[in-house]
Every structure is written in structure tokens, then in C-alpha cells.
Write a protein that holds these residues in place. Structure first.
Motif, PDB file in Angstrom:
ATOM      1  N   TYR A  79      27.895  22.973   1.149  1.00  0.00           N
ATOM      2  CA  TYR A  79      26.901  22.968   0.080  1.00  0.00           C
ATOM      3  C   TYR A  79      25.863  21.868   0.280  1.00  0.00           C
ATOM      4  N   PHE A  80      26.133  20.904   1.171  1.00  0.00           N
ATOM      5  CA  PHE A  80      25.146  19.902   1.522  1.00  0.00           C
ATOM      6  C   PHE A  80      24.573  20.168   2.905  1.00  0.00           C
ATOM      7  N   ALA A  81      25.440  20.374   3.862  1.00  0.00           N
ATOM      8  CA  ALA A  81      25.001  20.461   5.248  1.00  0.00           C
ATOM      9  C   ALA A  81      24.201  21.727   5.540  1.00  0.00           C
ATOM     10  N   VAL A  82      24.367  22.799   4.755  1.00  0.00           N
ATOM     11  CA  VAL A  82      23.585  24.004   5.007  1.00  0.00           C
ATOM     12  C   VAL A  82      22.108  23.742   4.763  1.00  0.00           C
ATOM     13  N   PHE A  83      21.807  22.692   3.995  1.00  0.00           N
ATOM     14  CA  PHE A  83      20.409  22.337   3.743  1.00  0.00           C
ATOM     15  C   PHE A  83      19.857  21.382   4.794  1.00  0.00           C
ATOM     16  N   LEU A  84      20.684  21.014   5.757  1.00  0.00           N
ATOM     17  CA  LEU A  84      20.234  20.102   6.808  1.00  0.00           C
ATOM     18  C   LEU A  84      18.982  20.602   7.516  1.00  0.00           C
ATOM     19  N   PRO A  85      18.877  21.906   7.850  1.00  0.00           N
ATOM     20  CA  PRO A  85      17.656  22.372   8.511  1.00  0.00           C
ATOM     21  C   PRO A  85      16.397  22.144   7.684  1.00  0.00           C
ATOM     22  N   ASN A 148      33.240  39.713  -2.224  1.00  0.00           N
ATOM     23  CA  ASN A 148      32.164  39.490  -1.240  1.00  0.00           C
ATOM     24  C   ASN A 148      32.653  38.670  -0.044  1.00  0.00           C
ATOM     25  N   CYS A 149      33.796  39.057   0.493  1.00  0.00           N
ATOM     26  CA  CYS A 149      34.391  38.267   1.587  1.00  0.00           C
ATOM     27  C   CYS A 149      33.797  38.606   2.953  1.00  0.00           C
ATOM     28  N   PHE A 150      33.500  39.878   3.179  1.00  0.00           N
ATOM     29  CA  PHE A 150      33.079  40.331   4.511  1.00  0.00           C
ATOM     30  C   PHE A 150      31.602  40.715   4.530  1.00  0.00           C
ATOM     31  N   PRO A 151      30.800  40.070   5.379  1.00  0.00           N
ATOM     32  CA  PRO A 151      31.122  38.933   6.249  1.00  0.00           C
ATOM     33  C   PRO A 151      31.065  37.620   5.471  1.00  0.00           C
ATOM     34  N   SER A 152      31.570  36.561   6.058  1.00  0.00           N
ATOM     35  CA  SER A 152      31.533  35.253   5.408  1.00  0.00           C
ATOM     36  C   SER A 152      30.163  34.616   5.598  1.00  0.00           C
ATOM     37  N   LEU A 153      29.384  34.562   4.524  1.00  0.00           N
ATOM     38  CA  LEU A 153      28.113  33.867   4.626  1.00  0.00           C
ATOM     39  C   LEU A 153      28.308  32.362   4.626  1.00  0.00           C
ATOM     40  N   HIS A 154      29.443  31.907   4.139  1.00  0.00           N
ATOM     41  CA  HIS A 154      29.785  30.489   4.259  1.00  0.00           C
ATOM     42  C   HIS A 154      29.765  30.110   5.743  1.00  0.00           C
ATOM     43  N   VAL A 155      30.411  30.916   6.545  1.00  0.00           N
ATOM     44  CA  VAL A 155      30.476  30.660   7.986  1.00  0.00           C
ATOM     45  C   VAL A 155      29.132  30.967   8.650  1.00  0.00           C
ATOM     46  N   ALA A 156      28.515  32.075   8.278  1.00  0.00           N
ATOM     47  CA  ALA A 156      27.255  32.473   8.901  1.00  0.00           C
ATOM     48  C   ALA A 156      26.178  31.413   8.696  1.00  0.00           C
ATOM     49  N   GLN A 157      26.079  30.872   7.487  1.00  0.00           N
ATOM     50  CA  GLN A 157      25.059  29.867   7.211  1.00  0.00           C
ATOM     51  C   GLN A 157      25.350  28.554   7.947  1.00  0.00           C
ATOM     52  N   ALA A 158      26.626  28.213   8.047  1.00  0.00           N
ATOM     53  CA  ALA A 158      26.983  26.991   8.776  1.00  0.00           C
ATOM     54  C   ALA A 158      26.569  27.090  10.238  1.00  0.00           C
ATOM     55  N   PHE A 159      26.856  28.225  10.863  1.00  0.00           N
ATOM     56  CA  PHE A 159      26.518  28.372  12.281  1.00  0.00           C
ATOM     57  C   PHE A 159      25.018  28.543  12.482  1.00  0.00           C
ATOM     58  N   LEU A 160      24.341  29.226  11.567  1.00  0.00           N
ATOM     59  CA  LEU A 160      22.886  29.342  11.705  1.00  0.00           C
ATOM     60  C   LEU A 160      22.229  27.976  11.563  1.00  0.00           C
ATOM     61  N   ALA A 162      23.542  25.215  12.499  1.00  0.00           N
ATOM     62  CA  ALA A 162      23.779  24.559  13.783  1.00  0.00           C
ATOM     63  C   ALA A 162      22.844  25.096  14.860  1.00  0.00           C
ATOM     64  N   PHE A 163      22.669  26.423  14.896  1.00  0.00           N
ATOM     65  CA  PHE A 163      21.836  27.023  15.931  1.00  0.00           C
ATOM     66  C   PHE A 163      20.376  26.581  15.817  1.00  0.00           C
ATOM     67  N   THR A 164      19.865  26.495  14.598  1.00  0.00           N
ATOM     68  CA  THR A 164      18.449  26.114  14.449  1.00  0.00           C
ATOM     69  C   THR A 164      18.265  24.613  14.636  1.00  0.00           C
ATOM     70  N   LEU A 174      25.124  20.137  19.105  1.00  0.00           N
ATOM     71  CA  LEU A 174      26.540  20.062  19.457  1.00  0.00           C
ATOM     72  C   LEU A 174      27.364  19.578  18.271  1.00  0.00           C
ATOM     73  N   ALA A 175      26.874  18.543  17.585  1.00  0.00           N
ATOM     74  CA  ALA A 175      27.607  18.002  16.435  1.00  0.00           C
ATOM     75  C   ALA A 175      27.725  19.025  15.322  1.00  0.00           C
ATOM     76  N   THR A 176      26.657  19.766  15.047  1.00  0.00           N
ATOM     77  CA  THR A 176      26.692  20.737  13.955  1.00  0.00           C
ATOM     78  C   THR A 176      27.493  21.978  14.316  1.00  0.00           C
ATOM     79  N   ILE A 177      27.577  22.325  15.586  1.00  0.00           N
ATOM     80  CA  ILE A 177      28.432  23.446  15.983  1.00  0.00           C
ATOM     81  C   ILE A 177      29.902  23.072  15.784  1.00  0.00           C
TER      82      ILE A 177
END
Length: 254
Positions: A79-85, A148-160, A162-164, A174-177
Motif C-alpha cells: 500500500y506504500f511501495a506500489v506508489f514508488l513509481p 476477486n482473487c484471480f489474478p492477484s493485482l496485489h502481486v501484479a502491481q508490485a511487479f509492475l 519493480a519493472f518500471t 533489482l531491489a524492487t523485484i
């Protein structure tokens, strides 16, 4: 970057970064508005799912993994780190692409939630146990409906996220992945998602990256942005730590 600028402290460079006006052109506001309009749909679809046939895509690992409330502290970091980008990414074209990528996550997620509604039954009170982390997990359950479990947007947003972020700094990427991977694990040990939800979330984030961000060149990122990354990350870590401390105090005086 000039030699005088290179010799300046990261703190002074960070102040310069945040003094820079944030892009507010239509190219940024349109995807931001689309993204903001999609988010409330999560609650609407969740309420609608209660009256439909719900799926339980549990696999053997889902049944074998225990509930470990300690992982709630990692789960809540999203809930904090997803706003990092939104802080690290400052170049207008990069922001535009990132916002559209996030919007794609929610569009695909909404379609999946409507066409394949799922439910993940909550663990028994005895399985959750007692203590601060168990108390925090119960609070998380009140915030997140078991739908609303599938897919996990909790996971999707965390990895996105990291990717951006890796487009700004490879070290940050690397740290965010690593962080996103811990978030993915936390969704399993807090019994918020199934294994297939996590896999689908990672694949969805990868697809959004390929569609909107893969073609964006790191050469367009100002060097200033990359140099202040450590300060920004420490700030987010500090905010999360203070939030945990606040919850701890609330737990003690409740």
C-alpha cells in the motif's frame, strides 16, 4: 551531469527533484483518470460476486502452506511501495506509459473477476492465533474481501512497480523485484491468494510491461533521477516502518 552537480549531496539533489514541476499534461491526466475510475470497480465487482457461483482454484501447495501472520507486515507494504513509481518516475513519457500499464492491469483484472469469480475462505481463528501480527492480519481481512482473487493485482502491481522502476535505476529494479517477490510470497502465507493467482499476477505485470514500457529507453531518464533513488527508497521504507510502529502502539493500547 556536470562535475559540480555530481559532487553535491543526494539530499540536495532530492530536493531539486521534488522541486521540479510534476507533469500534468493531458497525456498524463487521461491515463491517470482512467486508472482512478477503474479502482472503485474492485469493490463493486466484489459485492456482485457474492451472489454468483464462486470458484476455489486451490492446488496442493495452497492446502499445504500454513497461515503465518508475520507475513502481514510484508503484505501491507504494497500500500506504500506500489506508489514508488509515482515518486521515482518523473519523465512525462515514462509516467504516461506507466499509468497506462497500471490501467491495463485493472482492465484485465476486472474482466477476469467478472468472468471467473473466486473466493478464498478465511482461516479459522485458531489457525491465525494471537499476538500483534495475528491482530494485524485480522485487520487486513476486514479491508480485503475474500473475492476477486484471480489474478492477484496485489502481486501484479508490485511487479509492475519493480519493472518500471528498473528503467530509472537497475539497482532499484533489482531491489524492487526482490521486494515484489516477497509480496507474492506474503499473499500465500496470509491466505489472501492462491498460487495460480500469484502466477497470473506476475504474467499480467510482464504483459503490461511488454505492451507499454519495453520500448521506452533508459537513455531518456535524467541522471538526477537515478542518483536520488536511494534517498527516495529509504523514505518509503521509513514511512512503512513508522506505520508498523503506529499499529504496534494501537495494538498495545487497544
Amino acid at each position: 551531469m556536470s562535475a559540480p552537480a555530481a559532487s553535491r549531496s543526494r539530499w540536495s539533489l532530492t530536493k531539486e527533484l521534488f522541486a521540479r514541476p510534476y507533469p500534468t499534461s493531458a497525456a498524463v491526466l487521461v491515463p491517470a483518470s482512467v486508472f482512478a475510475l477503474l479502482v472503485p470497480g474492485y469493490l463493486v465487482i466484489g459485492a456482485y460476486a457474492r451472489d454468483r457461483m464462486l470458484h476455489v482454484p486451490a492446488l496442493a501447495p495452497d492446502r499445504a502452506l500454513p497461515v503465518l501472520p508475520l507475513w502481514t507486515l510484508v503484505y501491507g507494504s504494497l500500500y506504500f511501495a506500489v506508489f514508488l513509481p509515482l515518486v521515482v518516475v518523473r519523465h512525462e513519457e515514462h509516467i504516461r506509459r506507466t499509468l497506462w500499464a497500471y490501467a491495463l492491469l485493472w482492465i484485465v483484472g476486472s474482466v477476469c473477476w467478472l468472468s471467473y469469480p473466486t473466493i478464498l475462505p478465511r482461516p479459522s481463528p485458531a489457525a491465525i492465533g494471537e499476538g500483534f501480527c495475528a491482530w494485524a492480519l485480522r485487520i487486513a481481512y476486514t479491508w480485503d474481501a475474500p473475492y476477486n482473487c484471480f489474478p492477484s493485482l496485489h502481486v501484479a502491481q508490485a511487479f509492475l512497480a519493480a519493472f518500471t522502476c528498473q528503467l530509472v535505476s537497475r539497482r532499484l529494479g533489482l531491489a524492487t523485484i526482490v521486494w515484489a517477490s516477497l509480496v507474492a510470497v506474503s499473499t500465500l502465507f496470509t491466505k489472501q491468494h492462491y498460487v495460480v493467482d500469484v502466477i497470473a499476477g506476475i504474467l499480467l505485470a510482464g504483459a503490461a510491461y511488454l505492451v507499454f514500457l519495453r520500448g521506452y529507453s533508459r537513455t531518456a531518464i535524467p541522471q538526477l533521477d537515478e542518483r536520488v533513488v536511494p534517498v527516495v527508497v529509504l523514505g518509503f521504507v521509513g514511512i512503512h516502518a513508522l506505520t508498523i510502529a503506529g499499529f504496534w502502539m494501537a495494538y498495545l493500547i487497544r
